[in-house]
Design an enzyme around this catalytic site. Structure first.
Site, PDB file in Angstrom:
ATOM      1  N   CYS A 161       0.644   0.146  10.221  1.00 21.01           N
ATOM      2  CA  CYS A 161       0.078  -0.877   9.323  1.00 21.01           C
ATOM      3  C   CYS A 161       1.116  -1.797   8.690  1.00 21.01           C
ATOM      4  O   CYS A 161       2.035  -1.339   8.008  1.00 21.01           O
ATOM      5  CB  CYS A 161      -0.748  -0.199   8.236  1.00 21.01           C
ATOM      6  N   ARG A 207     -17.315  -1.690  18.234  1.00 20.24           N
ATOM      7  CA  ARG A 207     -16.664  -2.962  17.871  1.00 20.24           C
ATOM      8  C   ARG A 207     -15.308  -3.127  18.523  1.00 20.24           C
ATOM      9  O   ARG A 207     -14.417  -2.295  18.357  1.00 20.24           O
ATOM     10  CB  ARG A 207     -16.544  -3.060  16.338  1.00 20.24           C
ATOM     11  N   CYS A 250     -19.650  -5.133   3.985  1.00 21.49           N
ATOM     12  CA  CYS A 250     -18.913  -3.925   4.339  1.00 21.49           C
ATOM     13  C   CYS A 250     -17.637  -3.917   3.507  1.00 21.49           C
ATOM     14  O   CYS A 250     -17.052  -4.968   3.256  1.00 21.49           O
ATOM     15  CB  CYS A 250     -18.576  -3.945   5.827  1.00 21.49           C
ATOM     16  N   CYS A 305     -16.738  -8.278   5.837  1.00 23.54           N
ATOM     17  CA  CYS A 305     -16.062  -7.008   5.586  1.00 23.54           C
ATOM     18  C   CYS A 305     -14.803  -7.236   4.752  1.00 23.54           C
ATOM     19  O   CYS A 305     -13.892  -7.944   5.173  1.00 23.54           O
ATOM     20  CB  CYS A 305     -15.720  -6.367   6.923  1.00 23.54           C
ATOM     21  N   CYS A 325       0.861   4.765   6.758  1.00 24.50           N
ATOM     22  CA  CYS A 325       0.287   4.592   8.104  1.00 24.50           C
ATOM     23  C   CYS A 325       1.286   3.771   8.958  1.00 24.50           C
ATOM     24  O   CYS A 325       1.564   2.608   8.625  1.00 24.50           O
ATOM     25  CB  CYS A 325      -1.053   3.871   8.021  1.00 24.50           C
ATOM     26  N   CYS A 371       0.846  -1.193   0.000  1.00 20.27           N
ATOM     27  CA  CYS A 371       0.000   0.000   0.000  1.00 20.27           C
ATOM     28  C   CYS A 371       0.884   1.248   0.000  1.00 20.27           C
ATOM     29  O   CYS A 371       1.798   1.357   0.807  1.00 20.27           O
ATOM     30  CB  CYS A 371      -0.913   0.011   1.229  1.00 20.27           C
ATOM     31  N   CYS A 396     -18.818   3.226   9.038  1.00 16.75           N
ATOM     32  CA  CYS A 396     -18.104   2.557  10.119  1.00 16.75           C
ATOM     33  C   CYS A 396     -16.798   3.312  10.265  1.00 16.75           C
ATOM     34  O   CYS A 396     -16.000   3.366   9.326  1.00 16.75           O
ATOM     35  CB  CYS A 396     -17.850   1.098   9.728  1.00 16.75           C
TER      36      CYS A 396
HETATM   37  N1  SAM Z   1      -6.688   0.616   3.489  1.00 18.37           N
HETATM   38  C1  SAM Z   1      -7.956   0.887   4.060  1.00 18.37           C
HETATM   39  C2  SAM Z   1      -7.920   2.064   5.004  1.00 18.37           C
HETATM   40  O1  SAM Z   1      -6.850   2.484   5.425  1.00 18.37           O
HETATM   41  O2  SAM Z   1      -8.995   2.590   5.303  1.00 18.37           O
HETATM   42  C3  SAM Z   1      -8.580  -0.291   4.756  1.00 18.37           C
HETATM   43  C4  SAM Z   1      -7.799  -1.242   5.585  1.00 18.37           C
HETATM   44  S1  SAM Z   1      -7.002  -0.596   7.012  1.00 18.37           S
HETATM   45  C5  SAM Z   1      -5.971  -1.937   7.407  1.00 18.37           C
HETATM   46  C6  SAM Z   1      -8.272  -0.499   8.231  1.00 18.37           C
HETATM   47  C7  SAM Z   1      -7.897  -0.091   9.638  1.00 18.37           C
HETATM   48  O3  SAM Z   1      -7.244  -1.147  10.327  1.00 18.37           O
HETATM   49  C8  SAM Z   1      -6.966   1.081   9.834  1.00 18.37           C
HETATM   50  O4  SAM Z   1      -7.602   2.303   9.660  1.00 18.37           O
HETATM   51  C9  SAM Z   1      -6.544   0.890  11.279  1.00 18.37           C
HETATM   52  O5  SAM Z   1      -7.416   1.555  12.167  1.00 18.37           O
HETATM   53  C10 SAM Z   1      -6.642  -0.635  11.482  1.00 18.37           C
HETATM   54  N2  SAM Z   1      -5.316  -1.225  11.652  1.00 18.37           N
HETATM   55  C11 SAM Z   1      -4.391  -1.454  10.686  1.00 18.37           C
HETATM   56  N3  SAM Z   1      -3.274  -1.985  11.210  1.00 18.37           N
HETATM   57  C12 SAM Z   1      -3.473  -2.086  12.542  1.00 18.37           C
HETATM   58  C13 SAM Z   1      -2.680  -2.540  13.634  1.00 18.37           C
HETATM   59  N4  SAM Z   1      -1.434  -2.977  13.444  1.00 18.37           N
HETATM   60  N5  SAM Z   1      -3.199  -2.518  14.875  1.00 18.37           N
HETATM   61  C14 SAM Z   1      -4.464  -2.059  15.060  1.00 18.37           C
HETATM   62  N6  SAM Z   1      -5.255  -1.601  14.079  1.00 18.37           N
HETATM   63  C15 SAM Z   1      -4.774  -1.612  12.831  1.00 18.37           C
HETATM   64  C1  DTB Z   2     -10.874  -1.781  11.755  1.00 21.23           C
HETATM   65  O1  DTB Z   2     -11.016  -0.726  12.389  1.00 21.23           O
HETATM   66  N1  DTB Z   2     -10.104  -2.795  12.135  1.00 21.23           N
HETATM   67  C2  DTB Z   2     -10.097  -3.837  11.150  1.00 21.23           C
HETATM   68  C3  DTB Z   2     -11.126  -3.329  10.109  1.00 21.23           C
HETATM   69  N2  DTB Z   2     -11.464  -2.036  10.603  1.00 21.23           N
HETATM   70  C4  DTB Z   2     -10.786  -3.281   8.684  1.00 21.23           C
HETATM   71  C5  DTB Z   2      -8.731  -4.126  10.627  1.00 21.23           C
HETATM   72  C6  DTB Z   2      -7.730  -4.454  11.695  1.00 21.23           C
HETATM   73  C7  DTB Z   2      -6.446  -4.767  11.029  1.00 21.23           C
HETATM   74  C8  DTB Z   2      -5.374  -5.236  11.960  1.00 21.23           C
HETATM   75  C9  DTB Z   2      -4.088  -5.482  11.284  1.00 21.23           C
HETATM   76  C10 DTB Z   2      -4.136  -6.567  10.239  1.00 21.23           C
HETATM   77  O2  DTB Z   2      -4.704  -7.651  10.467  1.00 21.23           O
HETATM   78  O3  DTB Z   2      -3.527  -6.361   9.175  1.00 21.23           O
HETATM   79 FE1  SF4 Z   3      -2.758   1.264   3.410  1.00 24.31          FE
HETATM   80 FE2  SF4 Z   3      -2.647   0.105   5.789  1.00 24.31          FE
HETATM   81 FE3  SF4 Z   3      -2.890   2.750   5.622  1.00 24.31          FE
HETATM   82 FE4  SF4 Z   3      -4.979   1.147   4.931  1.00 24.31          FE
HETATM   83  S1  SF4 Z   3      -4.102   1.378   6.955  1.00 24.31           S
HETATM   84  S2  SF4 Z   3      -4.187   2.945   3.832  1.00 24.31           S
HETATM   85  S3  SF4 Z   3      -3.833  -0.604   4.064  1.00 24.31           S
HETATM   86  S4  SF4 Z   3      -1.130   1.537   4.916  1.00 24.31           S
END
Ligand code: SAM
Ligand code: DTB
Ligand code: SF4
Length: 330
Positions: free
Chosen positions: A56, A257, A125, A93, A53, A49, A185
């Site tokens: 992530c 959630r 979702c 989702c 972030c 990606c 959401c």
């Molecule tokens: N790329 C899309 C976005 O950023 O909206 C969707 C997927 S993204 C992984 C969805 C959410 O997962 C992020 O906004 C964040 O709140 C959560 N998330 C991602 N990595 C995480 C982590 N290591 N620990 C907790 N929450 C995480």
């Molecule tokens: C949200 O707030 N948490 C979920 C869902 N929306 C998409 C994702 C959590 C991702 C945790 C890190 C991973 O599994 O990559």
């Molecule tokens: Fe990309 Fe992860 Fe950020 Fe979603 S949370 S925009 S998957 S880097």
């Protein structure tokens, strides 16, 4: 504005017993107190990606060694959706590691997938990053009921965590989702090094959206190896529960959630979260790329607590009744 920061601080800092009492009071008035919504996540496009972030594991800026995967086809995703339904989930989702939703073949394939999963009787979702208004409308028309896009943290702390997309862009995306007629959401992550005030400011932003989100995922940071937040200590349990309770009180009808981080929480802490007003979880062994508790363990805990799966139609009926009650109170 529904809530000032001071009002939210006053709630958050109540004696723990009073805070839980207030959360319970709100929960019983506005929700089915024995119902927990069961949702399943599926990563349909993984890794690489372009966003940065810091939390992530899917960011191309992280060195997590994650195998990247292109958009999965409908048949592959459908198998997981069927398994999720069989496993007791009512919402499916789909998450994609995109900066913005692409046009063309990929989007067409996605719309087809959304339609097929929705026809199975699952609530669909999507969480795909930023989208254009016409894409939001197309998703809704295809059967996507809900779109997830998190604020993640306070406006002030945001730039410490993400530099490639602004806080206002996120708010704008949420507005597009709403305008297209999908449920919103939106929530965030606790434990990235932000202050308690940052967490409360995030809740304030969410609660003051008009209307506030239909569901609010509260994630505890999973400090993945290879991300800049690797090694962060897991959030304090009571601070986490206080955030859940505060979210419940200021957003009475939202589904709160209990999202990422449950593998680090024992049964007692998860039970406290339910007491504080959490009424939704992700079910299934994987979140997007990281592990989640075994379904059998989740069902074991829900059974011990006498909690049952919340049917989405029932949830809407409860919300409608709560609306009627407040109408007669005026
Ligand atoms: N790329 C899309 C976005 O950023 O909206 C969707 C997927 S993204 C992984 C969805 C959410 O997962 C992020 O906004 C964040 O709140 C959560 N998330 C991602 N990595 C995480 C982590 N290591 N620990 C907790 N929450 C995480
Ligand atoms: C949200 O707030 N948490 C979920 C869902 N929306 C998409 C994702 C959590 C991702 C945790 C890190 C991973 O599994 O990559
Ligand atoms: Fe990309 Fe992860 Fe950020 Fe979603 S949370 S925009 S998957 S880097």
């Amino acid at each position: 504005m529904r809530y000032t920061l001071d009002e939210i601080r006053d709630i958050y800092h109540l004696p723990f017993t009073t805070l839980i009492f207030r959360a319970q009071e709100t929960h019983h008035k506005n929700q089915d107190p024995s119902g927990v919504q069961l949702c399943t996540l599926k990563s349909i496009k993984t890794g690489a990606c372009p966003e940065d972030c810091k939390y992530c594991p899917q960011s191309a800026h992280a060195e997590t060694g994650l195998d990247r995967e292109d958009l999965l086809d409908t048949a592959t995703i459908l198998k997981d959706a069927e398994a999720a339904k069989k496993g007791g989930s009512t919402r499916f989702c789909m998450g994609a590691a995109w900066r913005r939703v692409p046009y063309g073949d990929q989007f067409d394939s996605l719309l087809n997938t959304v339609g097929v999963v929705s026809d199975m009787g699952m609530e669909v979702c999507c969480t795909l990053g930023s989208l254009e208004q016409d894409q939001a409308i197309a998703l809704r028309d295809a059967g996507c009921a809900v779109y997830n896009h998190n604020l993640d943290t306070s406006r002030e702390f945001y730039s410490e965590i993400i530099t490639t997309r602004s806080f206002d862009e996120r708010l704008d995306n949420i507005r597009k989702v709403r305008e297209a007629g999908m449920e919103v959401c939106s929530g965030g992550i606790i434990g990235m090094g932000e202050s308690v005030d940052d967490r409360l400011k995030m809740l304030q932003e969410l609660a003051n959206l008009e209307p506030y989100p239909d569901s609010v995922p509260i994630n505890a940071l999973i400090a993945c190896a290879g991300t800049p937040l690797e090694g962060r200590e897991f959030v304090d349990s009571f601070e986490f529960v206080r955030i859940i309770a505060t979210a419940r009180i200021i957003m009475p009808k939202t589904m709160v959630r209990l999202s990422a981080g449950r593998t680090e929480m024992n049964e007692e802490l998860q039970a406290l979260c339910y007491l504080a007003g959490a009424n939704s979880i992700f079910l299934g062994e994987k979140l997007l790329t990281t592990p989640n508790p075994e379904s059998s363990d989740d069902y074991k805990l829900l059974n011990k607590l006498g909690l049952t799966s919340l049917d989405p139609a029932e949830a809407r009926a409860i919300h409608a009744r709560a609306d009627d009650e407040s109408a007669t109170l005026v």
